[in-house]
Design a protein around this motif. Structure first.
Motif, short mmCIF file in Angstrom:
data_model
loop_
_atom_site.label_atom_id
_atom_site.label_comp_id
_atom_site.label_asym_id
_atom_site.label_seq_id
_atom_site.Cartn_x
_atom_site.Cartn_y
_atom_site.Cartn_z
N UNK A 24 5.75 -4.16 5.54
CA UNK A 24 6.78 -4.32 4.51
C UNK A 24 7.77 -3.17 4.58
N UNK A 25 9.00 -3.47 4.20
CA UNK A 25 10.04 -2.45 4.15
C UNK A 25 11.02 -2.81 3.05
N UNK A 26 11.74 -1.80 2.58
CA UNK A 26 12.75 -2.05 1.56
C UNK A 26 12.22 -2.01 0.14
N UNK A 27 10.92 -1.80 -0.03
CA UNK A 27 10.37 -1.65 -1.37
C UNK A 27 9.08 -0.86 -1.28
N UNK A 28 8.63 -0.40 -2.41
CA UNK A 28 7.42 0.42 -2.46
C UNK A 28 6.21 -0.48 -2.58
N UNK A 29 5.43 -0.53 -1.52
CA UNK A 29 4.31 -1.45 -1.45
C UNK A 29 3.33 -1.27 -2.60
N UNK A 30 3.12 -0.05 -3.02
CA UNK A 30 2.05 0.22 -3.99
C UNK A 30 2.33 -0.42 -5.35
N UNK A 31 3.54 -0.90 -5.59
CA UNK A 31 3.86 -1.51 -6.87
C UNK A 31 3.62 -3.02 -6.89
#
Length: 122
Positions: A24-31
């Motif tokens: 994934x890219x472009x966002x924070x995966x942990x959320x």
């Protein structure tokens, strides 16, 4: 730009294994919760396995329990689906998706990858 990219699909014999990755890219995966879904020809898309944002909660559909394992590495922005003892009925396009994920249903997930083909055949 939010993006999910699946990899690791392919052709495997019954009883074999594959490991799918979702980068994934472009966002924070942990959320986000992440789900793996699949769609076979002529069938509806179904939830295979989902994992909560923390990784503390997982779901598996009955037909894959004991054979598939979902995991996530937030530091690497990657989620995995280890698939063992594959069966012909596992043949489908596999998608990863990100969302709130309260239920492992395609309707709970907002962001989707393009999919990777898994074919189980002798």
């Amino acid at each position: 730009q939010l993006q999910l990219v699946e990899s690791g699909g392919g052709l495997v014999q019954p009883g074999g294994s594959l490991r799918l990755s979702c980068a994934v890219s472009g966002f924070t995966l942990e959320y986000y919760a992440i789900g793996w879904f699949r769609q076979a020809p002529g069938k509806e898309r179904e939830g295979v396995s989902c994992i909560s944002s923390s990784g503390g909660s997982t779901y598996y559909r009955d037909s894959v329990k004991g054979r598939f394992t979902i995991s996530r590495d937030n530091a690497k922005n990657t989620v995995y689906l280890q698939m063992n003892s594959l069966k012909p009925e596992d043949t489908a396009i596999y998608y990863c998706a990100a969302g709130a994920g309260y239920v492992c249903s395609p309707y709970e997930y907002d962001y989707w990858g393009q999919g990777t083909q898994v074919t189980v055949s002798s």
